[in-house]
Design an enzyme around this catalytic site. Structure first.
Site, PDB file in Angstrom:
ATOM      1  N   GLY A 180     -14.359 -18.809   8.775  1.00 13.32           N
ATOM      2  CA  GLY A 180     -13.466 -17.643   8.808  1.00 13.32           C
ATOM      3  C   GLY A 180     -14.236 -16.373   8.489  1.00 13.32           C
ATOM      4  O   GLY A 180     -15.464 -16.330   8.622  1.00 13.32           O
ATOM      5  N   HIS A 182     -18.288  10.959  27.251  1.00 14.55           N
ATOM      6  CA  HIS A 182     -19.375  10.181  27.841  1.00 14.55           C
ATOM      7  C   HIS A 182     -20.702  10.645  27.258  1.00 14.55           C
ATOM      8  O   HIS A 182     -20.910  11.856  27.142  1.00 14.55           O
ATOM      9  CB  HIS A 182     -19.398  10.383  29.365  1.00 14.55           C
ATOM     10  CG  HIS A 182     -20.557   9.717  30.025  1.00 14.55           C
ATOM     11  ND1 HIS A 182     -20.607   8.358  30.211  1.00 14.55           N
ATOM     12  CD2 HIS A 182     -21.730  10.219  30.503  1.00 14.55           C
ATOM     13  CE1 HIS A 182     -21.756   8.049  30.801  1.00 14.55           C
ATOM     14  NE2 HIS A 182     -22.447   9.163  30.984  1.00 14.55           N
ATOM     15  N   GLY A 211     -10.352  -1.021  -8.545  1.00 15.55           N
ATOM     16  CA  GLY A 211     -10.730  -1.322  -7.159  1.00 15.55           C
ATOM     17  C   GLY A 211     -10.545  -2.780  -6.764  1.00 15.55           C
ATOM     18  O   GLY A 211     -10.662  -3.130  -5.590  1.00 15.55           O
ATOM     19  N   ARG A 258     -10.188  -6.133 -15.325  1.00 13.18           N
ATOM     20  CA  ARG A 258     -11.580  -6.332 -14.938  1.00 13.18           C
ATOM     21  C   ARG A 258     -12.557  -5.394 -15.672  1.00 13.18           C
ATOM     22  O   ARG A 258     -13.741  -5.682 -15.781  1.00 13.18           O
ATOM     23  CB  ARG A 258     -11.688  -6.104 -13.425  1.00 13.18           C
ATOM     24  CG  ARG A 258     -12.971  -6.536 -12.784  1.00 13.18           C
ATOM     25  CD  ARG A 258     -12.985  -6.112 -11.324  1.00 13.18           C
ATOM     26  NE  ARG A 258     -11.954  -6.768 -10.553  1.00 13.18           N
ATOM     27  CZ  ARG A 258     -12.109  -7.930  -9.926  1.00 13.18           C
ATOM     28  NH1 ARG A 258     -13.254  -8.545  -9.954  1.00 13.18           N
ATOM     29  NH2 ARG A 258     -11.110  -8.457  -9.244  1.00 13.18           N
ATOM     30  N   THR A 265      -1.545  -8.311  -8.449  1.00 10.46           N
ATOM     31  CA  THR A 265      -2.662  -8.984  -9.117  1.00 10.46           C
ATOM     32  C   THR A 265      -3.591  -9.708  -8.136  1.00 10.46           C
ATOM     33  O   THR A 265      -4.526 -10.390  -8.564  1.00 10.46           O
ATOM     34  CB  THR A 265      -2.118  -9.977 -10.170  1.00 10.46           C
ATOM     35  OG1 THR A 265      -0.983 -10.659  -9.608  1.00 10.46           O
ATOM     36  CG2 THR A 265      -1.674  -9.258 -11.423  1.00 10.46           C
ATOM     37  N   GLY A 266      -3.327  -9.601  -6.847  1.00 13.66           N
ATOM     38  CA  GLY A 266      -4.284 -10.048  -5.838  1.00 13.66           C
ATOM     39  C   GLY A 266      -4.407 -11.544  -5.656  1.00 13.66           C
ATOM     40  O   GLY A 266      -3.446 -12.296  -5.816  1.00 13.66           O
ATOM     41  N   HIS A 316      -6.288  -3.170   3.656  1.00 13.77           N
ATOM     42  CA  HIS A 316      -5.517  -2.076   4.257  1.00 13.77           C
ATOM     43  C   HIS A 316      -4.042  -2.417   4.354  1.00 13.77           C
ATOM     44  O   HIS A 316      -3.186  -1.533   4.280  1.00 13.77           O
ATOM     45  CB  HIS A 316      -6.087  -1.636   5.612  1.00 13.77           C
ATOM     46  CG  HIS A 316      -6.510  -2.758   6.511  1.00 13.77           C
ATOM     47  ND1 HIS A 316      -7.706  -3.393   6.373  1.00 13.77           N
ATOM     48  CD2 HIS A 316      -5.893  -3.350   7.553  1.00 13.77           C
ATOM     49  CE1 HIS A 316      -7.819  -4.329   7.299  1.00 13.77           C
ATOM     50  NE2 HIS A 316      -6.701  -4.325   8.033  1.00 13.77           N
TER      51      HIS A 316
END
Ligand code: NAI
Length: 465
Positions: A182, A444, A40, A36, A143-144, A321
């Site tokens: 979604g 509280h 990230g 890219r 590679t996502g 995550h």
């Protein structure tokens, strides 16, 4: 002579970059290849981070319009979309550069270009036709994924958008049609609705956010409708046609009603698919499943033992995550340690207003496995902090084992749900019972008191409702 590594990671998203850093920390000579130009992955560049920036900025704009109601007088509130986009882009740049800094700090070699497998130990990196070959004992594919479109339709990112285009519009569309109720549809719908678009969501099922606890999903739908987002459930897209002005979308619901939506833009948010193009996996004989995901064993190994895969290219929720946990686990396994991911406790968060967050099982999951359970609930309407700052929507729901009282699932719709869920993830990792939560002192006034009260309510002994 090609350079030799212990670990080469292909793909520098949350799975890959975290894996590369952990490998290097463990003393393995590590490189990470990314095409890219910035590190990230989808998350930092065109996903989680820019969307959270726009969600926050659009929410500020929306709130500012009501400032006079709470005693803050301002002049006219006007939107400067290009400045808002610059702000978002700055957040992305700072964070992607941050990962580059972390690579240097942890001595990870960062190789720019497109990586593909020559054989089970050699990788070719093509950087604008400049090719080099490197060798590695272990190769990790991370590679996502990429946005899935509808059959016969292509993204042009101007009128027919994926999340990438929806994060980069240069003017607020008058009408925006979103296909898919979604995560992406609802987060992007919230952003553009707050900025002034007439947002319509077309969803194939009879409810939004499939997989979410049904009671939470129903409440979520009610709240989003109040925010003026229009929903067309049980509805199928029949035709999409670009026009001079925008896009015409013909839909068909289960009662056979046909509607023609004339929209400025259409966001197609019907899921993502694994990205495994050009890696040469077929030639090497790496097994894929019927959804195009790379098949791995519990140690993330493919059928070729030194080639591993993690993140969105393998089974499981496509969440940054989850991918990061797998990155750490695989690095530790390669280093001879006991890397492990607890797939039962991967939290999920939808960053709308209010936020929605969950960890563990839903009521529907528990019914499916014939698990008997108790339910504790507490509304934010009865939480003093939420009342004080006028954020009374939503509730906390805790599901606990009927016999042992062990917490099996927690679902929150309400202010800061995405932050609060972490308390319950930790508690559940330690095997907490609802009694444990109920007897833990919560400060509280905080929103988190709603969690304590929901835990008390499992035994019908809540104090404030
Ligand atoms: P999704 O799987 O969350 O939702 C897709 C929706 O589209 C579903 O409700 C489905 O029933 C509906 N659908 C599918 N085909 C349809 C059709 N032909 N017509 C109408 N509706 C149709 O997928 P989404 O929103 O595209 O997100 C992709 C991935 O990105 C998800 O796996 C999600 O986990 C991740 N993501 C996570 C975020 C977060 O953690 N906050 C934010 C954004 C994305």
């Amino acid at each position: 002579m090609s350079e030799k590594f212990d670990v080469v990671v292909i793909g520098g998203g949350p799975a890959g970059y975290v894996c590369a850093i952990r490998s290097s920390q463990l003393g393995l000579k590590t490189a990470c290849i990314e095409l890219r130009g910035t590190l990230g992955g989808t998350c930092l560049n065109i996903g989680c981070i820019p969307s959270k920036s726009l969600l926050n900025l659009s929410e500020s704009f929306h709130q500012a319009k009501d400032f006079s109601k709470i005693g803050i007088e301002t002049g006219d509130i006007k939107l400067n979309l290009s400045k808002m986009m610059q702000n978002k882009d700055k957040a992305v740049t700072v964070l992607t550069k941050g990962v580059e800094f972390l690579f240097k700090k942890n001595k990870v070699t960062y190789l720019k270009g497109k990586g593909s497998l020559l054989d089970k130990n050699r990788i070719v990196i093509d950087d604008k036709n400049n090719k080099q070959t490197i060798e590695s004992k272990n190769i990790i594919i991370s590679t996502g994924s990429e946005a899935a479109c509808l059959p016969g339709v292509d993204f042009d990112e101007v009128k027919i958008l994926s999340s990438t285009g929806a994060l980069n519009m240069n003017k607020v569309p008058q009408k925006m049609l979103i296909i898919g109720g979604g995560y992406i549809g609802l987060e992007m719908g919230s952003v553009w609705s707050r900025l002034g678009s007439d947002v319509h969501v077309v969803e194939y099922l009879d409810h939004i956010t499939p997989g979410l606890d049904k009671e939470i999903s129903n409440e979520f739908l009610k709240i989003l409708k109040k925010q003026n987002i229009k929903f067309h459930l049980n509805t199928k897209v029949e035709k999409i046609r670009k026009t001079d002005k925008g896009v015409n979308v013909e839909t068909h619901d289960t009662n056979n009603n046909k509607v023609l939506h004339e929209s400025d833009v259409v966001l197609v948010a019907v899921g993502r698919k694994p990205y495994t193009k050009n890696l040469n996996l077929e030639k090497l004989g790496v097994d894929l499943d019927d959804k195009g995901r790379i098949k791995v064993n519990k140690n993330f190994q493919t059928n070729i033992k030194n080639i591993y895969a993690i993140g969105d290219v393998i089974e499981g929720p496509m969440l940054a995550h989850k991918a990061e946990e797998e990155g750490i686990a695989v690095a530790e396994l390669i280093a001879g340690q006991a890397g492990h991911v607890n797939y039962n406790l991967i939290p999920g968060v939808i960053y709308t207003t209010p936020e929605v967050a969950y960890v563990g099982k839903s009521e529907e999951d528990l019914k499916k496995i014939n698990q008997s359970y108790k339910v504790g609930k507490f509304p934010f309407l009865a939480n003093s902090r939420a009342k004080a700052i006028n954020k009374p929507e939503g509730f906390v729901k805790i599901l606990a084992d009927d016999k042992t009282d062990k917490v099996l699932g927690v679902h929150i719709i309400g202010p800061h749900a995405g932050e609060m869920i972490a308390e319950m993830s930790v508690a559940m990792e330690f095997g907490a019972s609802s009694e444990d939560i109920a007897r833990t002192c919560h400060a509280h006034p905080t929103f988190s008191e709603a969690i304590k009260e929901a835990a008390l309510s499992v035994d019908k002994r809540q104090i404030h409702s």
